[in-house]
Write a protein that holds these residues in place. Structure first.
Motif, mmCIF file in Angstrom:
data_model
loop_
_atom_site.group_PDB
_atom_site.id
_atom_site.type_symbol
_atom_site.label_atom_id
_atom_site.label_comp_id
_atom_site.label_asym_id
_atom_site.label_seq_id
_atom_site.Cartn_x
_atom_site.Cartn_y
_atom_site.Cartn_z
ATOM 1 N N THR A 83 0.833 -1.202 0.000
ATOM 2 C CA THR A 83 0.000 0.000 0.000
ATOM 3 C C THR A 83 0.868 1.253 0.000
ATOM 4 O O THR A 83 0.572 2.240 -0.685
ATOM 5 N N SER A 284 -11.055 -6.002 4.934
ATOM 6 C CA SER A 284 -10.875 -5.026 3.862
ATOM 7 C C SER A 284 -10.431 -5.647 2.545
ATOM 8 O O SER A 284 -10.515 -5.001 1.513
ATOM 9 N N GLU A 285 -9.926 -6.888 2.590
ATOM 10 C CA GLU A 285 -9.462 -7.526 1.359
ATOM 11 C C GLU A 285 -9.319 -9.031 1.584
ATOM 12 O O GLU A 285 -9.441 -9.531 2.710
ATOM 13 N N LEU A 303 -17.328 -6.404 4.462
ATOM 14 C CA LEU A 303 -16.164 -6.187 3.598
ATOM 15 C C LEU A 303 -16.212 -4.727 3.166
ATOM 16 O O LEU A 303 -17.125 -4.306 2.469
ATOM 17 N N SER A 305 -15.443 -2.069 0.887
ATOM 18 C CA SER A 305 -15.007 -2.046 -0.517
ATOM 19 C C SER A 305 -14.166 -0.812 -0.848
ATOM 20 O O SER A 305 -13.601 -0.723 -1.931
ATOM 21 N N LEU A 307 -11.250 0.171 0.047
ATOM 22 C CA LEU A 307 -9.814 -0.017 -0.163
ATOM 23 C C LEU A 307 -9.490 -0.097 -1.646
ATOM 24 O O LEU A 307 -8.465 0.400 -2.105
ATOM 25 N N LEU A 308 -10.379 -0.703 -2.410
ATOM 26 C CA LEU A 308 -10.181 -0.871 -3.843
ATOM 27 C C LEU A 308 -10.153 0.466 -4.577
ATOM 28 O O LEU A 308 -9.558 0.594 -5.641
ATOM 29 N N GLN A 321 -12.724 -4.562 -10.264
ATOM 30 C CA GLN A 321 -13.565 -4.793 -9.093
ATOM 31 C C GLN A 321 -13.981 -6.259 -9.006
ATOM 32 O O GLN A 321 -13.973 -6.853 -7.921
ATOM 33 N N PHE A 324 -11.250 -8.326 -7.551
ATOM 34 C CA PHE A 324 -11.108 -8.047 -6.115
ATOM 35 C C PHE A 324 -12.135 -8.862 -5.318
ATOM 36 O O PHE A 324 -11.793 -9.550 -4.350
ATOM 37 N N TYR A 325 -13.400 -8.806 -5.721
ATOM 38 C CA TYR A 325 -14.451 -9.527 -5.003
ATOM 39 C C TYR A 325 -14.333 -11.039 -5.209
ATOM 40 O O TYR A 325 -14.622 -11.829 -4.294
ATOM 41 N N LYS A 327 -11.559 -12.746 -5.522
ATOM 42 C CA LYS A 327 -10.507 -13.242 -4.628
ATOM 43 C C LYS A 327 -11.055 -13.498 -3.234
ATOM 44 O O LYS A 327 -10.741 -14.506 -2.591
ATOM 45 N N VAL A 328 -11.875 -12.557 -2.756
ATOM 46 C CA VAL A 328 -12.472 -12.733 -1.431
ATOM 47 C C VAL A 328 -13.388 -13.948 -1.427
ATOM 48 O O VAL A 328 -13.338 -14.781 -0.518
#
Length: 578
Positions: A83, A284-285, A303, A305, A307-308, A321, A324-325, A327-328
């Motif tokens: 980050t 958060s991820e 969650l 969102s 951070l994305l 996006q 990202f989702y 992966k979770v």
């Protein structure tokens, strides 16, 4: 000024446990504004070049830290550094610094200090605890760049003796990751909050910690004997023999309890008379999922969102996006994951959103209000979540709902997203559950009407308390009035739970109150069946649940209902902790 023997100071306990050891004080040199202005264009070009080179060097340093990470590093530690690489390379920061140099003729030292200070203030003003903790990242990268500009020197490292308690203004992300903390018994900082990096690392490594102890902490001398209670946030300086003996006994008792709580990982969170309580986590991820399951969590209640969307110069695409989702979802082991749609606003500035400056951003253009106003952005996020829903048990939650029509309008956009995906022959879960955050008093009062529109409620106590009591918890003058045990707040929470169950909704709580063991028995008595919290807090709350009975919890709630003072309520609840 040295503090007298057996002085006690109090802060915020962020990582449970008792630490007893000698103070290891960390001093840092802070860069100061020079006030010197540039007098020609050549000097401007030189200062800009200095900044760019220092940034490149800073990025290389952090990337080297990442590449040299060994097996003792957590995914979270690496994520913190990644980050920081993003923040260091942020073109908006570069543009702001260059503008101050070129337009205001500031030297690079002053330009950078002012830009970083503005970003720190911006993040500190955010309502979300996680986003507010990003202020530490800003300060950290600012210090790193200044060091590479030659404006501050690297503090000479002191060897940490076994059993030391670290004392500092704050412990930066870089400190918590790169320092050898094998000998550290505890952390204590002058500033900071529950989601500061010192708190996160202390929790992850099981080290007692307290933050926000104030400037009395700066009077502690190197080598002072300290007692730190990471649950209450209390620190005792140079204790007498009697006090030392009491806390040594408490430390032994806590060590025994800690082993017991770790053994609870696979134990079901049931009361003694069989009432099942679901314990889920706020994350958060995807990387956070490991910690959820390590602590016995049963899914994700929130969650974030946002951070994305942070640390970028443009809106993430639908595909970004989706990934990202996804992966979770893939890491969730098919456990439920509730995704809160983007919760930004006047207090959470994203450069590419061009949000207006507001006098009172907490009551302004934010969260669902932005989503409904900028439907194309909202539609993109909802389509990405829907696409990812085929990879796990995903749910959608709308934040900061204040009236029924907002829910209806949001659901219309969700239906548009479904239609567009269906027309494109893209798979999604058509019956995905939809819920709302109850964090505005009007939503709590209208819970009976809102319940007809959604599948679940999640009570966000942090904002609900703030809005109900008209208290800005970031304002030192009134923050003492911020009290989740205020009877007015408890009445609203009870009513939301009651209406949720009456309409056959599942009701969760994702605010800080859910992670407070003092509130556990009371909330169970209100018939709350799902608690969402930081993963590290799950064993502590599970331990409280399995020691109480549902019938006793109902009795506690009935008694608390008749109380009119929060101090009386808290005193009573303390007597009821098993």
């Amino acid at each position: 000024m040295a503090l007298k023997a057996t002085t006690m100071i109090k802060g915020i306990g962020v990582s449970s446990g008792i630490a007893i050891g000698k103070a290891h004080v960390i001093y840092k040199q802070k860069a100061a504004l020079t006030g010197l202005l540039l007098d020609n264009e050549e000097a401007v070009a030189i200062e800009m070049s200095k900044f760019d080179k220092a940034v490149v060097k800073s990025i290389e340093e952090v990337e080297t830290l990442i590449s040299e990470a060994d097996d003792t590093w957590t995914e979270e530690s690496i994520a913190i550094l990644e980050t920081q690489v993003e923040f260091l390379g942020d073109p908006q920061i570069r543009e702001n610094v260059h503008t101050k140099i070129s337009s205001e003729k500031k030297n690079v030292n002053d330009a950078l200090i002012e830009v970083i200070a503005a970003l720190v203030v911006m993040f500190q003003a955010m309502t979300d605890e996680y986003m507010r903790s990003r202020a530490a990242d800003m300060e950290d990268i600012g210090e790193r760049i200044l060091r590479n500009l030659g404006q501050v020197s690297q503090a000479a490292p002191h060897e940490i003796e076994p059993g030391s308690i670290l004392i500092s203004q704050d412990i930066s992300p870089s400190d918590t990751i790169s320092m050898d903390i094998r000998h550290v018994a505890g952390f204590a900082t002058i500033v900071g909050g529950p989601t500061s990096h010192a708190a996160i690392v202390a929790k992850a490594r099981g080290i007692p910690a307290a933050v926000g102890l104030g400037h009395n902490l700066s009077h502690i001398n190197q080598g002072d004997l300290l007692i730190l209670d990471g649950l209450s946030g209390e620190m005792i300086i140079n204790p007498d023999e009697e006090t030392l003996g009491i806390y040594q006994q408490r430390r032994e008792q806590y060590s025994g309890q800690l082993g017991l709580m770790k053994a609870l990982k696979d134990v079901s969170a049931k009361t003694t008379d069989g009432q099942k309580i679901t314990l889920v986590a706020n994350i958060s991820e995807a990387a956070d999922m490991d910690l959820v399951f390590e602590n016995g969590g049963e899914g994700v209640g929130l969650l974030r969102s946002e951070l994305l969307f942070m640390g970028r110069e443009s809106m993430p695409t639908e595909d970004e996006q989706f990934e990202f989702y996804k992966k979770v979802a893939l890491k969730s082991q098919n456990k439920p994951v509730t995704i809160r749609t983007i919760d930004i606003g006047g207090d959470k500035h994203l450069p590419y959103f061009n949000l207006p400056k507001e006098q009172n951003p907490f009551l302004g253009y934010r969260a669902i209000r932005i989503s409904l106003d900028r439907k194309e952005l909202f539609l993109t996020q909802l389509k990405a979540i829907l696409r990812a829903s085929v990879f796990g048990d995903l749910r959608i939650m709308f934040p900061m709902i204040s009236h029924v029509q907002e829910v209806r309008d949001a659901k219309k956009v969700l239906e548009m997203a479904k239609v567009e995906l269906a027309e494109a022959n893209i798979d999604f879960k058509p019956d995905i559950e939809v819920g709302i955050m109850i964090e505005v008093p009007s939503a709590a009062v209208m819970a009976d009407m809102l319940a007809k529109e959604v599948d679940f409620f999640s009570i966000g106590t942090n904002d609900l308390v703030q809005y109900t009591l008209a208290v800005d918890r970031l304002n030192d003058k009134v923050s003492n009035l911020y009290d989740p045990f205020n009877p007015a707040v408890l009445r609203l929470i009870s009513y939301v739970i009651e209406q949720g169950h009456e309409h056959h909704l599942h009701v969760s709580m994702c605010g800080e109150l859910a992670a407070d063991p003092l509130a556990t028995l009371l909330l169970i008595g209100m018939d709350l069946r799902e608690f969402s919290m930081s993963a590290i807090s799950i064993p502590m709350i599970k331990n409280a649940i399995i020691k109480c009975s549902f019938l006793d919890a109902k009795v506690v709630f009935e008694r608390v209902k008749r109380m009119s003072d929060s101090e009386e309520i808290k005193a009573y609840l303390r007597t009821m902790i098993p």
